[in-house]
Design a protein around this motif. Structure first.
Motif, PDB file in Angstrom:
ATOM      1  N   THR A  98     -12.818  -2.118-115.562  1.00  0.00           N
ATOM      2  CA  THR A  98     -12.548  -0.688-115.543  1.00  0.00           C
ATOM      3  C   THR A  98     -13.856   0.093-115.582  1.00  0.00           C
ATOM      4  OG1 THR A  98     -10.483  -1.058-116.715  1.00  0.00           O
ATOM      5  CG2 THR A  98     -11.367   1.185-116.747  1.00  0.00           C
ATOM      6  N   GLY A  99     -13.970   1.079-114.716  1.00  0.00           N
ATOM      7  CA  GLY A  99     -15.169   1.907-114.664  1.00  0.00           C
ATOM      8  C   GLY A  99     -16.259   1.326-113.790  1.00  0.00           C
ATOM      9  N   THR A 100     -16.000   0.212-113.145  1.00  0.00           N
ATOM     10  CA  THR A 100     -16.991  -0.391-112.259  1.00  0.00           C
ATOM     11  C   THR A 100     -16.464  -0.375-110.827  1.00  0.00           C
ATOM     12  OG1 THR A 100     -16.105  -2.637-112.420  1.00  0.00           O
ATOM     13  CG2 THR A 100     -17.688  -1.957-114.119  1.00  0.00           C
ATOM     14  N   GLY A 101     -17.277  -0.815-109.913  1.00  0.00           N
ATOM     15  CA  GLY A 101     -16.861  -0.867-108.517  1.00  0.00           C
ATOM     16  C   GLY A 101     -15.788  -1.909-108.255  1.00  0.00           C
ATOM     17  N   GLY A 108      -3.093   4.071-102.128  1.00  0.00           N
ATOM     18  CA  GLY A 108      -2.854   5.499-102.248  1.00  0.00           C
ATOM     19  C   GLY A 108      -3.676   6.173-103.330  1.00  0.00           C
ATOM     20  N   SER A 109      -4.429   5.413-104.109  1.00  0.00           N
ATOM     21  CA  SER A 109      -5.238   5.987-105.174  1.00  0.00           C
ATOM     22  C   SER A 109      -6.379   6.806-104.584  1.00  0.00           C
ATOM     23  CB  SER A 109      -5.811   4.871-106.047  1.00  0.00           C
ATOM     24  OG  SER A 109      -6.775   5.381-106.931  1.00  0.00           O
ATOM     25  N   LEU A 110      -6.682   7.927-105.198  1.00  0.00           N
ATOM     26  CA  LEU A 110      -7.787   8.756-104.717  1.00  0.00           C
ATOM     27  C   LEU A 110      -9.141   8.118-104.990  1.00  0.00           C
ATOM     28  CD1 LEU A 110      -6.496  12.271-105.741  1.00  0.00           C
ATOM     29  CD2 LEU A 110      -6.441  11.201-103.506  1.00  0.00           C
ATOM     30  N   ALA A 111      -9.167   7.113-105.871  1.00  0.00           N
ATOM     31  CA  ALA A 111     -10.410   6.425-106.178  1.00  0.00           C
ATOM     32  C   ALA A 111     -10.797   5.433-105.087  1.00  0.00           C
ATOM     33  CB  ALA A 111     -10.298   5.705-107.513  1.00  0.00           C
ATOM     34  N   ARG A 112      -9.882   5.113-104.188  1.00  0.00           N
ATOM     35  CA  ARG A 112     -10.222   4.224-103.078  1.00  0.00           C
ATOM     36  C   ARG A 112     -11.143   4.954-102.112  1.00  0.00           C
ATOM     37  NH1 ARG A 112      -6.474  -0.071-100.808  1.00  0.00           N
ATOM     38  NH2 ARG A 112      -5.760  -1.063-102.696  1.00  0.00           N
ATOM     39  N   LEU A 113     -11.901   4.190-101.358  1.00  0.00           N
ATOM     40  CA  LEU A 113     -12.805   4.806-100.391  1.00  0.00           C
ATOM     41  C   LEU A 113     -12.039   5.537 -99.300  1.00  0.00           C
ATOM     42  CD1 LEU A 113     -15.450   1.968-100.038  1.00  0.00           C
ATOM     43  CD2 LEU A 113     -15.631   4.097-101.313  1.00  0.00           C
TER      44      LEU A 113
END
Length: 139
Positions: A98-101, A108-113
Motif C-alpha cells: 500500500t502506498g507504493t507503485g 476503474g480506479s482513478l489511481a490506475r494509469l
C-alpha cells in the motif's frame, strides 16, 4: 555500524531499534532466529516475552506469516526449527505494498494509469437530447 545508522537508531524508533530496545535485548534477549528479510527475532530467557528487531524500517508487514504466528503466541515452534514447508496452494510472501507503485488498483480506479481502458463499454455518460435548444434559452 556507521555513525549515521547509530544516530538514526538512537533518535528514531522507526529505524531498527531504539536505545532502550538495544539495552533490553542485550540484557534479557536471546536470539531465536532470522527471516529472509534480515529481521531478528528474540525472546527473554524465561520465554515470556517475544519481539522482533526489523532490518531497516520498522514495518509490521515485513514479518513473514510464520514468524508473525510465533510472535503472537499462536505457536511455540519457531520457523527456523520447525517444519514449515509451504503448501502448493500458498503464494510466496509479499510485504504490504500500500502506498507504493506495486499496490493493488482495481479496474476503474482513478489511481490506475489509464483507469477506463479496461471497462470503457460499461458506462456511457448522459448527454442532453436537446442541447441546442438549451443553449438558445440560456443566451
Amino acid at each position: 555500524m556507521n555513525i549515521k545508522r547509530f544516530f538514526l537508531q538512537v533518535l528514531t524508533w522507526w529505524n531498527g531499534q531504539t536505545l532502550g530496545t538495544r539495552l533490553w535485548t542485550w540484557r534479557k534477549g536471546r536470539l531465536v532466529g532470522k527471516d529472509e528479510f534480515g529481521n531478528a527475532y528474540y525472546r527473554t530467557h524465561d520465554g515470556k516475552r517475544r519481539w522482533v528487531i526489523y532490518n531497516g524500517e520498522a514495518e509490521a508487514s515485513l514479518s513473514t506469516p510464520n514468524w508473525h504466528g510465533w510472535l503472537h503466541y499462536r505457536t511455540d515452534i519457531t520457523p527456523v526449527g520447525g517444519d514449515h514447508a509451504a503448501h502448493d496452494w500458498e503464494r510466496p510472501y509479499r510485504p504490504n505494498l500500500t502506498g507504493t507503485g506495486g499496490a493493488y488498483r482495481p479496474p476503474g480506479s482513478l489511481a490506475r494509469l489509464n483507469p477506463h481502458s479496461v471497462n470503457d463499454d460499461d458506462y456511457q455518460a448522459w448527454r442532453p437530447e436537446h442541447s441546442e435548444i438549451r443553449r438558445q434559452t440560456r443566451a
